[in-house]
Write a protein that holds these residues in place. Structure first.
Motif, PDB file in Angstrom:
ATOM      1  N   ASN A  52      -5.311 120.050  34.915  1.00  0.00           N
ATOM      2  CA  ASN A  52      -5.216 117.949  34.877  1.00  0.00           C
ATOM      3  C   ASN A  52      -5.725 118.122  36.196  1.00  0.00           C
ATOM      4  N   ALA A  58      -4.908 120.442  29.539  1.00  0.00           N
ATOM      5  CA  ALA A  58      -4.253 119.101  29.886  1.00  0.00           C
ATOM      6  C   ALA A  58      -2.986 118.944  29.624  1.00  0.00           C
ATOM      7  N   ARG A  94      -0.896 117.430  31.809  1.00  0.00           N
ATOM      8  CA  ARG A  94      -0.527 116.047  31.343  1.00  0.00           C
ATOM      9  C   ARG A  94      -1.475 115.475  31.413  1.00  0.00           C
ATOM     10  N   THR A 110      -4.847 113.840  31.891  1.00  0.00           N
ATOM     11  CA  THR A 110      -6.686 114.494  33.130  1.00  0.00           C
ATOM     12  C   THR A 110      -7.748 113.175  32.780  1.00  0.00           C
TER      13      THR A 110
END
Length: 161
Positions: free
Chosen positions: A50, A83, A85, A87
């Protein structure tokens, strides 16, 4: 931060918690060194979860090497992105060559998770992939599973023009 000395990570026994650094951002980093490792090897960071990497430049050779075995997830800027979330890799570049067995990318060797956003990035080095597995090699991003999205804008392979 500027790194100018050759880094050989193949013989170090570093705990995963150290090599998979999870800061909110890497900003303004530059690498001029030859970086050696065998998994999750990058010119700026090996494993990244992230956050944002912004205005970072790699000019050194990034090489995945393992005697008698394969090397995986090697990228000019980042070896591997997890990732969980969205990135970001922004305004970053790699002019160094990248070599590995599989999961080889000019900017990012491999990714898993949700979304990687590439904006304003470029790669101008050469890629060398030892296993000839073209599915895990990319001029910008190497190994991308079908469940992961890469949103790419204003990013390119510089030698293509």
């Amino acid at each position: 931060m500027i790194v100018k000395k050759e880094l050989d990570l193949t013989s170090l026994m570093i705990p995963n918690s150290v090599t998979n650094i999870t800061p909110k951002a890497f900003v303004g980093c530059e690498n001029l060194a030859h970086v050696l490792g065998y998994e999750k090897v990058g010119g700026i960071v090996g494993g990244h979860t992230n956050g944002t990497i912004q205005r970072c430049v790699n000019k050194g050779l990034v090489e995945g090497t393992r005697e008698g075995g394969y090397s995986a997830y090697v990228g000019g800027v980042v070896g591997y992105v997890n990732a969980t979330r969205q990135t970001f890799l922004l305004n970053s570049a790699s002019a160094g060559n990248v070599k590995a067995s599989l999961g080889v990318g000019g900017l990012v060797g491999g990714i898993s998770g949700k979304t990687l956003v590439l904006n304003g990035c470029w790669f101008s080095g050469d890629l060398t992939e030892a296993t000839q597995d073209d599915e895990t090699v990319g001029l910008l991003v190497g190994d991308v599973p079908s469940t992961t999205t890469v949103n790419c804008s204003n990013s390119y392979y510089k030698n293509a023009f």
